[in-house]
Design a protein around this motif. Sequence first.
Motif, PDB file in Angstrom:
ATOM      1  N   LYS A 183       0.805  -1.500   0.439  1.00  0.00           N
ATOM      2  CA  LYS A 183       0.256  -0.011  -0.145  1.00  0.00           C
ATOM      3  C   LYS A 183       0.996   1.465   0.397  1.00  0.00           C
ATOM      4  N   GLY A 184       2.232   1.286   0.240  1.00  0.00           N
ATOM      5  CA  GLY A 184       3.217   2.014   0.006  1.00  0.00           C
ATOM      6  C   GLY A 184       2.612   3.329   1.392  1.00  0.00           C
ATOM      7  N   ASP A 185       3.791   4.324   0.959  1.00  0.00           N
ATOM      8  CA  ASP A 185       3.447   5.535   1.991  1.00  0.00           C
ATOM      9  C   ASP A 185       2.261   5.469   2.610  1.00  0.00           C
ATOM     10  N   LYS A 186       1.271   5.937   2.026  1.00  0.00           N
ATOM     11  CA  LYS A 186      -0.227   6.298   1.996  1.00  0.00           C
ATOM     12  C   LYS A 186      -1.158   5.530   2.503  1.00  0.00           C
ATOM     13  N   GLY A 187      -0.445   4.050   3.214  1.00  0.00           N
ATOM     14  CA  GLY A 187      -1.004   3.327   3.960  1.00  0.00           C
ATOM     15  C   GLY A 187      -3.347   2.889   3.104  1.00  0.00           C
ATOM     16  N   THR A 188      -3.338   2.418   4.216  1.00  0.00           N
ATOM     17  CA  THR A 188      -4.732   1.947   4.751  1.00  0.00           C
ATOM     18  C   THR A 188      -5.237   1.834   5.724  1.00  0.00           C
ATOM     19  N   GLN A 189      -7.041   1.618   5.633  1.00  0.00           N
ATOM     20  CA  GLN A 189      -7.331   2.093   7.000  1.00  0.00           C
ATOM     21  C   GLN A 189      -7.921   0.451   7.334  1.00  0.00           C
ATOM     22  N   CYS A 228      -1.189   6.957  10.373  1.00  0.00           N
ATOM     23  CA  CYS A 228      -1.570   8.319   9.354  1.00  0.00           C
ATOM     24  C   CYS A 228      -2.509   8.018   9.048  1.00  0.00           C
ATOM     25  N   SER A 229      -2.964   8.265  10.163  1.00  0.00           N
ATOM     26  CA  SER A 229      -4.618   9.041   9.685  1.00  0.00           C
ATOM     27  C   SER A 229      -5.379   9.009  10.723  1.00  0.00           C
ATOM     28  N   ASP A 270      -6.078   4.785  10.357  1.00  0.00           N
ATOM     29  CA  ASP A 270      -4.960   4.606   8.617  1.00  0.00           C
ATOM     30  C   ASP A 270      -3.522   4.090   9.059  1.00  0.00           C
ATOM     31  N   ARG A 282       0.180   2.269   7.792  1.00  0.00           N
ATOM     32  CA  ARG A 282       1.041   2.396   6.876  1.00  0.00           C
ATOM     33  C   ARG A 282       2.591   1.530   7.572  1.00  0.00           C
TER      34      ARG A 282
END
Length: 139
Positions: free
Chosen positions: A21-27, A67-68, A85, A87
Amino acid sequence: MAYWLFKSEPDVFSFEDLKKKGDKGTQWDGVRNYQARNNMRAMEIGDKGFFYHSNVGLEVVGIVEVCSPIHQDTTTEDARWECVDVRAVREVPKPVTLKDVKANPKLAEMSLVTSMRLSVQPVTAAEWAEICRMGGVKS
């Protein structure tokens, strides 16, 4: 900064999947337990967590970062269910097994031992340091 442990079945969503998922990550979605949800409500951006493979593997395999902030879980329209979220940060060089955690007296009170079914758990600073030591994670 606070520390956490996130559990996932590797055949459903693994640490490798999170890395993709990279630096954005995921929920961190799909949590339907009030205590686990409340743990996510206590999280702040930058908090760190262990990624734990449950059911298959039974081991801490990675480190993640929140990250969120908490937000509605998009897998449901039910407003009660929220998530953060995360990452991937890094792999744990030597995965730490549940057996090793249970055998370590310093970790006897860890939620992973005392509340095994909870999918999102708090981790104390001392527990974090000990798991990192066991897994060969350098600061």
